[in-house]
Scaffold this motif. Structure first.
Motif, PDB file in Angstrom:
ATOM      1  N   SER A 166      72.694  48.499  36.894  1.00 57.23           N
ATOM      2  CA  SER A 166      73.908  48.231  37.663  1.00 57.23           C
ATOM      3  C   SER A 166      73.616  48.089  39.149  1.00 57.23           C
ATOM      4  O   SER A 166      74.454  47.580  39.904  1.00 57.23           O
ATOM      5  CB  SER A 166      74.948  49.342  37.445  1.00 57.23           C
ATOM      6  OG  SER A 166      74.476  50.578  37.944  1.00 57.23           O
ATOM      7  N   THR A 171      72.031  41.537  38.059  1.00 53.77           N
ATOM      8  CA  THR A 171      73.411  41.840  37.665  1.00 53.77           C
ATOM      9  C   THR A 171      74.383  41.194  38.639  1.00 53.77           C
ATOM     10  O   THR A 171      75.396  40.600  38.241  1.00 53.77           O
ATOM     11  CB  THR A 171      73.638  43.358  37.618  1.00 53.77           C
ATOM     12  OG1 THR A 171      72.854  43.919  36.562  1.00 53.77           O
ATOM     13  CG2 THR A 171      75.098  43.705  37.378  1.00 53.77           C
ATOM     14  N   VAL A 259      76.392  44.410  32.150  1.00 55.15           N
ATOM     15  CA  VAL A 259      76.315  43.117  32.843  1.00 55.15           C
ATOM     16  C   VAL A 259      77.557  42.259  32.561  1.00 55.15           C
ATOM     17  O   VAL A 259      78.256  41.846  33.493  1.00 55.15           O
ATOM     18  CB  VAL A 259      75.014  42.377  32.484  1.00 55.15           C
ATOM     19  CG1 VAL A 259      74.948  41.039  33.204  1.00 55.15           C
ATOM     20  CG2 VAL A 259      73.798  43.229  32.834  1.00 55.15           C
ATOM     21  N   GLY A 357      70.219  42.296  32.855  1.00 52.59           N
ATOM     22  CA  GLY A 357      70.525  40.956  33.338  1.00 52.59           C
ATOM     23  C   GLY A 357      69.315  40.250  33.916  1.00 52.59           C
ATOM     24  O   GLY A 357      69.453  39.236  34.618  1.00 52.59           O
TER      25      GLY A 357
END
Length: 476
Positions: A166, A171, A259, A357
């Motif tokens: 995150s 992301t 994501v 991601g």
């Protein structure tokens, strides 16, 4: 000789006086470049010292930029390296005793334990006003996640869940691409993982085994039901057992699903259904092992339209199951990566990515050279995924309201969504009774979810998995 500044002289005498009484803190600039005053350091306690904690604690400690002031682990074997690294930190087996004796020395807590203990530990810390970093998944159950989300706001503490992706640049790039309409309106997202890489879909182990002298087994069980010790549960194999872990979804869902959850501005889902891999013990004899998660599963999670975006279906695959290969991907091009992957399907194209991601790619891949990709509209985190812990540390020093990538107001609802898949798995083999008292096998239906009230509205037996019962005397 320069003129004497009497205001400065009076200030010096005042400060010297304060210093003599022990209340003067020397400013950082006086101590020299690179010196961090004790008042600028965060005092951190670690609950769970082995495993992932051997990453979390050093990253937070940051070569002495902050303090590790207390350590806690129910298993001395897991704590060996941490106790060697921070020998001056008092060591406890029971986190409640640690809080009782070290409360005034602790500013913040990092929780790196099996999933079933996250909620009670995080709640106890927040009630004492401690900032909390908790490994993913945030909790073992949906109700627990909601309670921690509310508690973080109530007690005004800085929080972070340990899904480091995150904080990653990729992301933020995907958020920008999707929300900027690069692939049109997204209607379907495929998310898959190679987990489990531990035993699942297996019978409960049997046998009588002595509890290792280094392990407090009753404390390790904590909120979970009483169960005899077996070496087949530890150290990381607990992930596949329903009492303590959350299976492949809990382990990797908070990484992968985060994501699309951010990019698509998802909130509570409205429906979920699953199918699970079977285990056969003989000719057409299907075995059900309710203590263990299934060896594989495919789960469909439905989200409503929101913020100008259309309804979307998310499909989760684990245990080696993967989605159909996109027609835009050439035969020799890799789909996702070893850990798994993500594919966004929109009305104007597709995006593929890996864990966190990573390596976001337009499909077909030639579009990466042909398209003018927008820069991220979201600020990158210093250090990216490796700065996730330090981002939290710095935010703790600023106080409540300081930004963290996965604060509980974001990671709580994400965790609830991830655990919706497990709720469907738990419900899969359950029966319900009709008005005539006949048992009807309805576990393999689509479950309708009222997110605000945390309730399945069309299959009452499933609601027993929203909030689990704790073993006495544990309470949330």
């Amino acid at each position: 000789m320069p003129a004497i500044n009497h205001n400065s002289r009076r200030k010096f005498i005042r400060d010297a006086s304060l210093s003599a009484t022990g209340f003067f803190i020397v400013p950082r600039h006086v101590l020299g470049k690179g010196y961090i005053a004790p008042s600028d350091k965060l005092n951190i306690a670690g609950i769970g010292v082995g495993g992932k904690a051997e990453v979390n604690l050093p990253y937070a400690y940051n070569k002495g930029s902050d303090n590790i002031v207390a350590l806690c682990d129910v298993d001395d074997r897991q704590a060996v390296n941490g106790r060697k690294k921070w020998p001056k930190a008092p060591y406890y087996k029971d986190f409640r005793q640690m809080f009782e004796k070290e409360n005034k020395h602790i500013d913040a807590v990092i929780i790196t334990t099996p999933d079933h203990m996250h909620a009670v530990m995080a709640m106890a810390a927040m009630q004492l006003g401690k900032h909390v970093y908790c490994e993913k998944p945030l909790t073992h159950g949906i109700y627990e996640a909601r309670m921690l989300t509310q508690a973080a706001e109530k007690y005004k503490v800085v929080t972070q869940m340990g899904n480091q992706g995150s904080s990653g640049d990729d992301t933020r790039r995907i958020e920008t691409w999707v929300q900027g309409g690069l692939i049109g309106d997204v209607h379907t997202v495929h998310v898959w993982t190679n987990r489990p890489t531990w035993p699942q879909g297996i019978p409960t182990p049997k046998g009588n085994f002595a509890i290792p002298k280094e392990l407090d087994w009753d404390l390790w069980l904590g909120t979970a039901p009483k169960r005899d010790f077996n070496p087949g549960y530890l150290p990381a194999i607990w992930r596949g057992w329903v009492d303590w872990g959350t299976g492949s979804l809990g382990d990797m869902g908070c990484h992968f699903i985060d994501v699309p959850y951010r990019a698509l501005k998802l909130k509570y889902p409205v429906a979920v259904e699953t199918s699970v891999g079977s285990v056969y013990t003989g000719f057409f004899q299907e075995a059900i092992y309710p203590d263990s998660y299934p060896p594989s599963a495919k789960t469909h999670i439905q989200f409503p339209a929101r913020e100008g975006m259309p309804a979307v279906e998310m499909i989760w695959y684990d245990g080696g199951i993967r989605p159909k290969r996109p027609v835009e991907l050439l035969p020799d091009e890799e789909m996702g990566e070893e850990d798994g992957g993500i594919i966004f399907e929109g009305t104007k194209g597709k995006i593929m990515a890996g864990l966190f991601g990573r390596n976001p790619t337009l499909l077909p891949t030639r579009l990466m050279k042909e398209t003018n990709l927008p820069s991220s509209k979201y600020e990158f985190v210093e250090g990216g995924t490796e700065g996730h812990q330090q981002q939290w540390v710095k935010a703790c020093k600023k106080g409540y309201g300081a930004y963290t990538s996965s604060s509980f107001d974001k990671s709580g609802p994400l965790t609830e969504t991830v655990l919706m898949g497990n709720l469907a798995v738990h419900s899969y083999n359950h029966f319900e009774t009709d008005a005539k008292g006949n048992k009807k096998f309805n576990g393999r239906k689509q479950l309708l979810w009222d997110g605000e009230n945390m309730k399945i509205t069309n299959f009452e037996p499933a609601n027993q998995f929203v909030k689990r019962e704790y073993r006495a005397p544990w309470k949330l």
